[in-house]
Write a protein that holds these residues in place. Structure first.
Motif, PDB file in Angstrom:
ATOM      1  N   ASN A  83     -10.480  24.211  12.543  1.00 37.50           N
ATOM      2  CA  ASN A  83     -11.403  23.267  12.597  1.00 37.50           C
ATOM      3  C   ASN A  83     -10.943  22.173  13.109  1.00 37.50           C
ATOM      4  O   ASN A  83      -9.855  21.706  13.063  1.00 37.50           O
ATOM      5  CB  ASN A  83     -12.399  23.067  11.293  1.00 37.50           C
ATOM      6  N   GLY A  84     -11.844  21.443  14.012  1.00 38.93           N
ATOM      7  CA  GLY A  84     -11.453  20.132  14.462  1.00 38.93           C
ATOM      8  C   GLY A  84     -11.689  20.209  16.076  1.00 38.93           C
ATOM      9  O   GLY A  84     -11.852  21.279  16.517  1.00 38.93           O
ATOM     10  N   GLU A  85     -10.742  19.193  16.424  1.00 39.42           N
ATOM     11  CA  GLU A  85     -10.586  19.238  18.086  1.00 39.42           C
ATOM     12  C   GLU A  85      -9.368  20.240  18.419  1.00 39.42           C
ATOM     13  O   GLU A  85      -8.339  19.573  18.180  1.00 39.42           O
ATOM     14  CB  GLU A  85     -10.615  17.854  18.641  1.00 39.42           C
ATOM     15  N   TYR A  86      -9.711  21.342  18.508  1.00 37.18           N
ATOM     16  CA  TYR A  86      -8.346  22.325  19.029  1.00 37.18           C
ATOM     17  C   TYR A  86      -8.808  23.292  20.006  1.00 37.18           C
ATOM     18  O   TYR A  86      -9.743  23.875  19.780  1.00 37.18           O
ATOM     19  CB  TYR A  86      -7.903  22.918  17.628  1.00 37.18           C
ATOM     20  N   ILE A  94      -1.742  26.529  14.026  1.00 33.96           N
ATOM     21  CA  ILE A  94      -1.271  25.178  14.766  1.00 33.96           C
ATOM     22  C   ILE A  94       0.208  24.485  14.345  1.00 33.96           C
ATOM     23  O   ILE A  94       0.165  24.447  13.070  1.00 33.96           O
ATOM     24  CB  ILE A  94      -2.399  24.121  14.463  1.00 33.96           C
ATOM     25  N   GLU A  95       0.800  24.134  15.191  1.00 37.26           N
ATOM     26  CA  GLU A  95       2.279  23.813  15.058  1.00 37.26           C
ATOM     27  C   GLU A  95       2.044  22.459  14.038  1.00 37.26           C
ATOM     28  O   GLU A  95       1.025  21.674  14.156  1.00 37.26           O
ATOM     29  CB  GLU A  95       2.900  23.299  16.243  1.00 37.26           C
ATOM     30  N   ASN A  96       2.834  22.640  12.673  1.00 35.30           N
ATOM     31  CA  ASN A  96       3.220  21.455  12.018  1.00 35.30           C
ATOM     32  C   ASN A  96       1.925  21.463  11.082  1.00 35.30           C
ATOM     33  O   ASN A  96       1.862  20.683  10.075  1.00 35.30           O
ATOM     34  CB  ASN A  96       3.286  20.254  12.805  1.00 35.30           C
ATOM     35  N   ARG A 140      -7.930  15.852  15.101  1.00 36.85           N
ATOM     36  CA  ARG A 140      -7.403  16.414  16.159  1.00 36.85           C
ATOM     37  C   ARG A 140      -5.845  16.778  15.794  1.00 36.85           C
ATOM     38  O   ARG A 140      -5.526  17.878  15.613  1.00 36.85           O
ATOM     39  CB  ARG A 140      -7.231  15.439  17.522  1.00 36.85           C
ATOM     40  N   PHE A 141      -5.124  15.553  15.727  1.00 33.89           N
ATOM     41  CA  PHE A 141      -3.711  15.850  15.462  1.00 33.89           C
ATOM     42  C   PHE A 141      -3.840  15.946  13.882  1.00 33.89           C
ATOM     43  O   PHE A 141      -4.175  15.284  13.307  1.00 33.89           O
ATOM     44  CB  PHE A 141      -2.866  14.325  15.671  1.00 33.89           C
ATOM     45  N   ARG A 142      -3.035  16.938  13.506  1.00 30.42           N
ATOM     46  CA  ARG A 142      -2.668  17.322  12.087  1.00 30.42           C
ATOM     47  C   ARG A 142      -1.141  17.632  11.995  1.00 30.42           C
ATOM     48  O   ARG A 142      -0.450  18.304  12.551  1.00 30.42           O
ATOM     49  CB  ARG A 142      -3.608  18.461  11.670  1.00 30.42           C
ATOM     50  N   GLY A 158      -8.227  11.450  14.538  1.00 26.05           N
ATOM     51  CA  GLY A 158      -9.597  12.023  14.402  1.00 26.05           C
ATOM     52  C   GLY A 158     -10.544  11.034  14.967  1.00 26.05           C
ATOM     53  O   GLY A 158     -10.102   9.947  15.546  1.00 26.05           O
ATOM     54  N   ASP A 159     -11.703  11.523  15.305  1.00 32.43           N
ATOM     55  CA  ASP A 159     -12.754  10.713  15.938  1.00 32.43           C
ATOM     56  C   ASP A 159     -12.265  10.160  17.194  1.00 32.43           C
ATOM     57  O   ASP A 159     -12.701   8.983  17.456  1.00 32.43           O
ATOM     58  CB  ASP A 159     -13.208   9.452  15.160  1.00 32.43           C
TER      59      ASP A 159
END
Length: 294
Positions: A83-86, A94-96, A140-142, A158-159
């Motif tokens: 979920n999210g921007e991916y 997703i890495e990490n 986005r980044f996680r 995010g955002d």
């Protein structure tokens, strides 16, 4: 008469040789293997040489602690992990965004405007769902990591709007039971990477869209205050090494790799710059070039 006998003998010898040759040749039909009636297991390891591994086959999430001999289902839907921007592949996590160790398994995800963590500290016998932050915009980044039994961090952005976004750092001091957000860096560039080297010293790297210089910020008080670091790049590498990666311990110093970004073409884009800091990340000096796989 003698010639006839010799001719017959020659034909007999040739026939024997030919027969022996075809007898020794493997049959093409013998090369065709019968289909295996045993069905393939529902889950296959993503990294076959790893003791601990995960599988996303059949849209189910499962994990193994014994190189695939036994698989345990994970109580989470595959889709929420993305979920999210991916826009990357959903064939692997997703890495990490996850941790796979014998002592801790954790998955960071976003669901219903909430950042959550699903974790287990007993190799999947029990699972705990923890809320890290509520009412957060699409991420986005996680990144999630623990540097010891009690201390861990989560970095989220995010955002996003074009080249701007918000970013947040969350810390835990009780093994992930509770999380607290640090003060903000007030930087709105896109997050590239980040991490903590101990409970007080952490870093955030910004700038992924055509950066010309690395932009690294450091905290030495657990996120209460952030300041921009000084990275002394030799003129030879100006505008070449442009994106700082998360620093790490290297003996008594801190080390950091700076990559060329997605458009780098110095030496084919196959090298990074290694930098060292002797003051816990405040200033950085060039050390040497390193290969991507070094």
């Amino acid at each position: 008469m003698k010639n006839i006998v010799l001719s017959i003998a020659t034909l007999i010898i040739v026939g024997l040789i030919a027969g022996l040759f075809f007898y020794q040749m493997p049959s093409k039909h013998a090369e065709v293997q019968e289909p295996n009636d045993q069905a393939a297991p529902a889950t296959q390891p993503l990294y076959a040489n790893e003791t601990i591994d995960y599988s996303l086959q059949n849209d189910e999430v499962s994990i193994t602690f014994d190189k695939g001999k036994n698989w345990l289902p994970i109580p989470i839907e595959k889709e929420v992990l993305f979920n999210g921007e991916y826009t990357g592949s959903k064939e692997e996590l997703i890495e990490n965004s996850y941790i796979l160790t014998k002592k801790r398994v954790a998955f960071l995800y976003y669901e219903n405007d909430t950042i959550k963590m699903l974790s287990s500290t007993d190799q999947g016998e029990s699972w705990q769902k923890t809320v890290i932050s509520e009412h957060y915009p699409p991420i986005r980044f996680r990144k999630i990591a623990f540097i010891n039994k009690h201390f861990g961090y989560v970095i989220i952005s995010g955002d996003r709007t074009m080249s701007q976004e918000m970013s947040s750092v969350f810390l835990t001091h009780d093994g992930g039971k509770s999380w607290n957000e640090t003060n903000n860096t007030n930087v709105t560039r896109l997050v590239a990477d980040g991490g903590f080297t101990n409970e007080q010293t952490g870093f955030l790297s910004f700038g992924i869209l055509n950066p010309e210089h690395p932009d690294l910020h450091v905290t030495k008080d657990g996120g209460a205050n952030w300041s921009k670091t000084e990275i002394r790049i030799p003129k030879k590498y100006n505008k070449i090494f442009v994106i700082a990666e998360a620093p790490f311990k290297d003996g008594n110093d801190l080390a950091m790799l700076i990559n060329q970004g997605s458009n780098g073409d110095y030496l084919g884009g196959k090298v990074k710059g290694k930098f060292l800091s002797k003051d816990e990340g405040k200033t950085w000096e060039f050390d040497r070039e390193v290969q991507l796989d070094e």
